[in-house]
Scaffold this motif. Structure first.
Motif, short mmCIF file in Angstrom:
data_model
loop_
_atom_site.label_atom_id
_atom_site.label_comp_id
_atom_site.label_asym_id
_atom_site.label_seq_id
_atom_site.Cartn_x
_atom_site.Cartn_y
_atom_site.Cartn_z
N TRP A 130 36.90 57.20 58.21
CA TRP A 130 36.82 55.79 57.85
C TRP A 130 37.39 54.93 58.96
O TRP A 130 38.47 55.21 59.49
N LEU A 131 36.68 53.87 59.31
CA LEU A 131 37.17 52.90 60.28
C LEU A 131 37.76 51.67 59.60
O LEU A 131 38.69 51.06 60.12
N SER A 132 37.20 51.30 58.46
CA SER A 132 37.69 50.11 57.76
C SER A 132 37.30 50.16 56.31
O SER A 132 36.37 50.88 55.92
N HIS A 133 38.01 49.37 55.50
CA HIS A 133 37.70 49.21 54.08
C HIS A 133 37.73 47.72 53.73
O HIS A 133 38.52 46.96 54.30
N LEU A 134 36.91 47.35 52.78
CA LEU A 134 36.94 46.00 52.22
C LEU A 134 37.12 46.13 50.72
O LEU A 134 36.33 46.81 50.04
N ASP A 135 38.15 45.48 50.20
CA ASP A 135 38.43 45.49 48.76
C ASP A 135 37.54 44.44 48.10
O ASP A 135 37.87 43.26 48.06
N ALA A 136 36.40 44.88 47.58
CA ALA A 136 35.46 43.95 46.97
C ALA A 136 36.00 43.35 45.68
O ALA A 136 35.63 42.23 45.31
N ASP A 137 36.87 44.07 44.99
CA ASP A 137 37.49 43.51 43.79
C ASP A 137 38.38 42.33 44.15
O ASP A 137 38.40 41.31 43.44
N GLU A 138 39.14 42.46 45.23
CA GLU A 138 39.99 41.34 45.65
C GLU A 138 39.14 40.16 46.12
O GLU A 138 39.45 39.01 45.84
N LEU A 139 38.05 40.46 46.83
CA LEU A 139 37.14 39.38 47.23
C LEU A 139 36.58 38.68 46.00
O LEU A 139 36.48 37.45 45.96
N ALA A 140 36.23 39.46 44.98
CA ALA A 140 35.72 38.87 43.74
C ALA A 140 36.76 37.99 43.07
O ALA A 140 36.45 36.92 42.55
N ARG A 141 38.02 38.42 43.11
CA ARG A 141 39.08 37.60 42.51
C ARG A 141 39.23 36.28 43.27
O ARG A 141 39.42 35.23 42.66
N ARG A 142 39.14 36.34 44.58
CA ARG A 142 39.29 35.12 45.37
C ARG A 142 38.11 34.17 45.19
O ARG A 142 38.28 32.95 45.21
N CYS A 143 36.94 34.75 45.04
CA CYS A 143 35.73 33.93 44.94
C CYS A 143 35.38 33.54 43.51
O CYS A 143 34.59 32.62 43.29
N GLY A 144 35.90 34.28 42.55
CA GLY A 144 35.58 33.99 41.16
C GLY A 144 34.29 34.61 40.67
O GLY A 144 33.88 34.36 39.54
#
Length: 386
Positions: A85-99
């Motif tokens: 793995w080179l990187s990860h994106l927490d899509a749940d956190e993005l969803a929380r920030r974006c609503g």
């Protein structure tokens, strides 16, 4: 605002952008006709709908119907062919920030929901518009894709789409068992090699959307595209070999990657306006192509409701959309440029830079794209950080 009677619009093209534009206009009280030269709406493969797109689906009144067919992505990341793995994106956190969540959906399902909401009395398949300038309507919407006849007819001096040096394959792997068995059911993954990439996007019970890119001469084709994919990527990390083995023969789609020069011209002329790839086709490196088309649709309808004349509304639409789509096109070009590197020193430096990017910085970059809100909606309040 015109109060003398129902205004008429003809939408040329019934992809995601055309259907969404037709639906947005119809919900705003316009008499709409959507003309599609193909005999059917096509299948395609899969799409990622970022929070900005989900907000647009809410405006269009179809978010719930799409959610029923979509799969929520909880994370995504970038890997090397060996699996590191080179990187990860927490899509749940993005969803929380974006609503709103990050969704993955089969393109055919999204198109079917949009078409049903639009109404089949409005949709005219097998209907080719040979002379866009001669269409009799208050508004003409060019939504006919990257090779747009509308754009070529009314913007004859505009630079055509240019080849970006690589080709792309797409396919749907039936059933969700392969991805679940490999632990990929909750997140998407893109794997970067030397001038080649492979993406895996789980769609839940609908299966798995896979895509791949590789540097290639324009127009090059293999006798068997599935065999070509297996040759190129069959030795990469799991679940890629299993997914390649599960693809049904004859279902792989391949197209060369082109885009339009960023901000080469405006998006409207007189009563004619361009949406989606017809106006700002970009490389498919951000997962935002369909999302931007949905944005176009809701911004167009909003502008038409806010101005006294069609011409003033289209100028307002142009001012609202051009900076964003230009920035996204340039950003996608940058990613595509990095992905085409093949020299070992350059690819090692690229991968090291990706690996060294702090997760909060990657999250902020994703939020800049996915945090967009429709013009009538206030930005969401950020609910917590990590």
């Amino acid at each position: 605002m015109d109060t003398t009677g129902e205004r008429s619009a003809v939408v040329i093209g019934a992809g995601v952008g055309g259907l969404a534009a037709g639906l947005a206009l119809r919900r705003a009280g316009w008499h709409v006709r959507v003309a599609e030269r193909a005999a059917d709406l096509g299948g395609g493969a899969g799409l990622v709908l970022w929070p900005n797109a989900v907000r647009c689906l809410q405006v269009l009144g179809v978010a719930g119907a799409v959610r029923e067919r979509a799969h929520v992505l909880h994370r995504s990341g970038v890997r090397r062919p060996g699996g590191r793995w080179l990187s990860h994106l927490d899509a749940d956190e993005l969803a929380r920030r974006c609503g709103q969540p990050v969704l993955a959906v089969a393109r055919a399902d999204l198109v079917e929901v949009l078409a049903a909401a639009l109404g089949h009395d409005v949709l005219h398949l097998g209907c080719e518009v040979a002379d866009p300038a001669g269409v009799r309507a208050d508004l003409v919407v060019g939504a006919d894709g990257i090779g747009s006849l509308v754009r070529r007819s009314l913007w004859p001096d505009r630079a055509p789409a240019g080849y970006r040096g690589y080709t792309a394959w797409r396919a749907l792997v039936p059933g969700g068992g392969v991805a679940r068995g490999a632990g990929a059911a909750e997140g998407a993954c893109e794997t970067w090699g030397a001038g080649q990439r492979f993406g895996v996007v789980p769609l839940g019970d609908a299966g798995t959307y896979v895509y791949a890119t590789a540097n290639a001469a324009e127009g090059a084709r293999a006798c068997d595209e599935l065999a070509e994919l297996r040759r190129r990527f069959g030795s990469w990390h799991a679940p890629i070999p299993a997914l390649l083995a599960a693809i049904e023969p004859g279902t792989v789609l391949r197209h060369d990657v082109h885009d339009l020069p960023p901000a080469a011209t405006g998006l409207h002329r007189g009563r004619v306006v361009l949406v989606g790839d017809a106006g700002h086709a970009m490389e498919p490196n951000l997962g935002q192509g369909a999302c931007l088309a949905l944005e176009d649709a809701v911004v167009l309808a909003h502008a038409l409701g806010a101005e006294l004349s069609v011409e003033a509304a289209l100028a307002r639409y142009d001012r609202a959309r051009t900076p964003r789509v230009t920035a996204m096109t340039r950003r996608s070009r940058h990613v595509g440029h990095l992905a085409r590197w093949t020299h070992p020193v350059l690819t090692a430096a690229r991968d090291a830079a990706v690996s060294a990017t702090p997760p909060p910085l990657a999250l902020r970059a994703a939020h800049r794209a996915a945090g967009w809100c429709p013009p009538s909606e206030a930005p969401p309040t950020r609910r917590g950080t990590r």
